[in-house]
Design a protein around this motif. Structure first.
Motif, PDB file in Angstrom:
ATOM      1  N   VAL A 120      64.027  31.057 -14.885  1.00 28.43           N
ATOM      2  CA  VAL A 120      64.684  30.476 -13.714  1.00 28.43           C
ATOM      3  C   VAL A 120      66.206  30.635 -13.835  1.00 28.43           C
ATOM      4  CG1 VAL A 120      65.058  28.371 -12.366  1.00 28.43           C
ATOM      5  CG2 VAL A 120      62.773  28.887 -13.256  1.00 28.43           C
ATOM      6  N   GLN A 121      66.755  30.410 -15.029  1.00 28.03           N
ATOM      7  CA  GLN A 121      68.189  30.595 -15.226  1.00 28.03           C
ATOM      8  C   GLN A 121      68.614  32.037 -14.930  1.00 28.03           C
ATOM      9  OE1 GLN A 121      70.247  28.963 -18.691  1.00 28.03           O
ATOM     10  NE2 GLN A 121      68.335  27.928 -19.213  1.00 28.03           N
ATOM     11  N   ALA A 138      71.179  33.260 -12.025  1.00 26.84           N
ATOM     12  CA  ALA A 138      72.395  34.010 -12.353  1.00 26.84           C
ATOM     13  C   ALA A 138      72.475  35.293 -11.533  1.00 26.84           C
ATOM     14  CB  ALA A 138      72.445  34.317 -13.847  1.00 26.84           C
ATOM     15  N   ILE A 139      71.350  35.973 -11.366  1.00 23.02           N
ATOM     16  CA  ILE A 139      71.336  37.195 -10.554  1.00 23.02           C
ATOM     17  C   ILE A 139      71.608  36.844  -9.095  1.00 23.02           C
ATOM     18  CG2 ILE A 139      69.914  39.118  -9.726  1.00 23.02           C
ATOM     19  CD1 ILE A 139      68.486  38.972 -12.521  1.00 23.02           C
ATOM     20  N   GLY A 170      75.252  37.658  -6.287  1.00 22.81           N
ATOM     21  CA  GLY A 170      75.046  38.408  -5.061  1.00 22.81           C
ATOM     22  C   GLY A 170      73.748  39.185  -5.024  1.00 22.81           C
ATOM     23  N   GLY A 171      72.854  38.908  -5.947  1.00 18.97           N
ATOM     24  CA  GLY A 171      71.559  39.571  -5.958  1.00 18.97           C
ATOM     25  C   GLY A 171      71.463  40.717  -6.936  1.00 18.97           C
ATOM     26  N   GLY A 172      72.574  41.079  -7.583  1.00 17.06           N
ATOM     27  CA  GLY A 172      72.538  42.105  -8.617  1.00 17.06           C
ATOM     28  C   GLY A 172      73.241  43.371  -8.188  1.00 17.06           C
ATOM     29  N   PRO A 173      73.245  44.371  -9.013  1.00 13.66           N
ATOM     30  CA  PRO A 173      72.587  44.436 -10.326  1.00 13.66           C
ATOM     31  C   PRO A 173      73.388  43.718 -11.420  1.00 13.66           C
ATOM     32  CG  PRO A 173      73.616  46.537  -9.864  1.00 13.66           C
ATOM     33  CD  PRO A 173      73.832  45.662  -8.645  1.00 13.66           C
ATOM     34  N   PHE A 187      69.513  44.515 -13.293  1.00 18.34           N
ATOM     35  CA  PHE A 187      68.424  43.881 -12.556  1.00 18.34           C
ATOM     36  C   PHE A 187      68.953  43.285 -11.268  1.00 18.34           C
ATOM     37  CE2 PHE A 187      66.727  44.211 -16.751  1.00 18.34           C
ATOM     38  CZ  PHE A 187      65.387  44.478 -16.536  1.00 18.34           C
ATOM     39  N   SER A 188      68.189  43.480 -10.198  1.00 23.43           N
ATOM     40  CA  SER A 188      68.527  42.965  -8.875  1.00 23.43           C
ATOM     41  C   SER A 188      67.333  42.205  -8.324  1.00 23.43           C
ATOM     42  CB  SER A 188      68.858  44.102  -7.908  1.00 23.43           C
ATOM     43  OG  SER A 188      69.952  44.845  -8.383  1.00 23.43           O
TER      44      SER A 188
END
Length: 150
Positions: A11-12, A16-17, A21-24, A64-65
């Motif tokens: 979950v953390q 954070a991603i 802003g969703g990544g990457p 990762f996104s």
């Protein structure tokens, strides 16, 4: 319900991603941002990718996104991705437990606990948690400005 380190870290990492802003976001950055041991992350992130909650891109600009919008990813989705069931009784799903004697009513209680837990986790999204965090930070700033915070 037992919230394991694996659940917590998953979950953390997703938060954070989402906050980025969703990544990457790179694995090493996730570990540093959230204080997650880097050795835990690869298998957790792989589980989240298999569950189609994350996508990944290799390379220097990779990482990762999120694979979905933050309002479409629930905490329940994340927790199931890394461990399967949300609740168990002695390692078994609540609906498979039976008792005899004075304890015959317990399975109904365990099923209710499971249902309530599932409802809460499935109705709480990454967006909800990020909004709550922002509201908490705003409240702390206001209290500090007013001299009410120590």
């Amino acid at each position: 319900m037992h919230i394991s380190a694996r659940h917590d870290y998953a979950v953390q990492a997703m938060l954070a991603i989402a906050a980025a802003g969703g990544g990457p976001v790179k694995t090493s950055d996730l570990a540093a941002l959230q204080g997650i041991p880097v050795s835990y992350l690869p298998s957790i992130l792989a589980d989240l990718r298999r569950a189609e909650l994350l996508s990944s891109r290799p390379g220097t600009d990779g990482g990762f996104s999120l694979a979905r919008r933050i309002e479409r990813i629930s905490v329940g989705d994340i927790m199931r991705a890394v461990s399967g069931a949300l609740a168990s009784v002695r390692g078994r799903p609540p609906h498979t437990i039976t008792y005899t004697g004075a304890a015959t009513a317990l399975p109904g209680l365990w099923r209710s606990v499971h249902a309530s837990t599932s409802d809460l986790l499935d109705s709480t999204t990454l967006l909800d948690l990020l909004r709550d965090d922002e509201a908490d930070r705003r409240s702390d700033r206001d209290a500090t400005a007013d001299g009410r915070h120590s």
